[in-house]
Design an enzyme around this catalytic site. Structure first.
Site, PDB file in Angstrom:
ATOM      1  N   HIS A  70      41.678  16.280 -76.394  1.00  0.00           N
ATOM      2  CA  HIS A  70      41.327  15.148 -77.248  1.00  0.00           C
ATOM      3  C   HIS A  70      41.811  13.854 -76.606  1.00  0.00           C
ATOM      4  O   HIS A  70      42.719  13.853 -75.765  1.00  0.00           O
ATOM      5  CB  HIS A  70      41.940  15.332 -78.634  1.00  0.00           C
ATOM      6  CG  HIS A  70      41.282  16.418 -79.417  1.00  0.00           C
ATOM      7  ND1 HIS A  70      41.639  16.719 -80.707  1.00  0.00           N
ATOM      8  CD2 HIS A  70      40.288  17.270 -79.105  1.00  0.00           C
ATOM      9  CE1 HIS A  70      40.892  17.716 -81.157  1.00  0.00           C
ATOM     10  NE2 HIS A  70      40.070  18.069 -80.190  1.00  0.00           N
ATOM     11  N   GLU A  72      43.572  11.271 -77.658  1.00  0.00           N
ATOM     12  CA  GLU A  72      44.976  10.887 -77.808  1.00  0.00           C
ATOM     13  C   GLU A  72      45.895  11.781 -76.980  1.00  0.00           C
ATOM     14  O   GLU A  72      46.893  11.315 -76.429  1.00  0.00           O
ATOM     15  CB  GLU A  72      45.402  10.875 -79.283  1.00  0.00           C
ATOM     16  CG  GLU A  72      45.264  12.182 -80.011  1.00  0.00           C
ATOM     17  CD  GLU A  72      43.901  12.418 -80.644  1.00  0.00           C
ATOM     18  OE1 GLU A  72      43.860  12.852 -81.804  1.00  0.00           O
ATOM     19  OE2 GLU A  72      42.878  12.199 -79.973  1.00  0.00           O
ATOM     20  N   CYS A  98      43.528  15.032 -85.206  1.00  0.00           N
ATOM     21  CA  CYS A  98      43.557  16.369 -85.799  1.00  0.00           C
ATOM     22  C   CYS A  98      45.016  16.768 -85.988  1.00  0.00           C
ATOM     23  O   CYS A  98      45.925  16.085 -85.521  1.00  0.00           O
ATOM     24  CB  CYS A  98      42.836  17.374 -84.895  1.00  0.00           C
ATOM     25  SG  CYS A  98      43.720  17.754 -83.361  1.00  0.00           S
ATOM     26  N   CYS A 101      46.968  17.295 -82.549  1.00  0.00           N
ATOM     27  CA  CYS A 101      47.310  16.054 -81.853  1.00  0.00           C
ATOM     28  C   CYS A 101      48.344  15.245 -82.632  1.00  0.00           C
ATOM     29  O   CYS A 101      49.131  14.514 -82.040  1.00  0.00           O
ATOM     30  CB  CYS A 101      46.061  15.220 -81.597  1.00  0.00           C
ATOM     31  SG  CYS A 101      45.003  15.929 -80.304  1.00  0.00           S
TER      32      CYS A 101
END
Length: 143
Positions: A70, A72, A98, A101
């Site tokens: 992802h 981040e 999410c 993360c």
């Protein structure tokens, strides 16, 4: 409520994150992230496959491959490989984090998350809120 100057900066950094997300090769969703500390961008990232893998994020059925990182996570990992630290930083991201993360964000020492759109599962935001991380949703990115 944010002051006008902070809101201007927040929107500008989110627009940068949105542009960065356009670099993603993912078909389903392009997500961008920027980490800012002391008014300086210290990292950026977008969702995609790890270094050395093919750029295709989805399998033949259109599902996201399990190893796609992802935005981040990519931005936090870039900081980890540098001499910088995320402690006290703000994460600007085009899609709210999410739950997986969110753990990375908290452990990295990020104290504020500004996001543009909400992810379908808001348990990541719930976790961050419980961890005392300031959350800011900005829907309108116009100057």
């Amino acid at each position: 409520m944010l002051n006008k100057k902070q809101l201007r900066y927040d929107k500008a950094y989110l627009r940068i994150a949105k542009e960065w997300g356009k670099l993603s090769h993912c078909q389903r969703k392009q997500v961008g992230a920027v980490i800012v500390k002391d008014r300086m961008i210290i990292s950026d990232g977008y969702n995609g496959t790890p270094t050395g893998f093919e750029n295709y994020c989805e399998d033949d059925e259109g599902y996201t491959k399990w190893y796609v990182l992802h935005a981040e996570a990519n931005a936090i990992l870039k900081v980890a490989a540098s001499t910088q630290s995320c402690k006290g930083a703000t994460l600007y991201i085009t899609l709210s984090p999410c739950k997986e993360c969110s753990k990375l964000i908290h452990q990295a020492g990020i104290i504020r998350v500004v996001y543009h759109q909400g992810y379908k599962d808001d348990s990541g935001l719930e976790f961050l809120s419980k961890a005392g991380i300031e959350l800011q949703h900005i829907d309108d990115l116009s100057a």
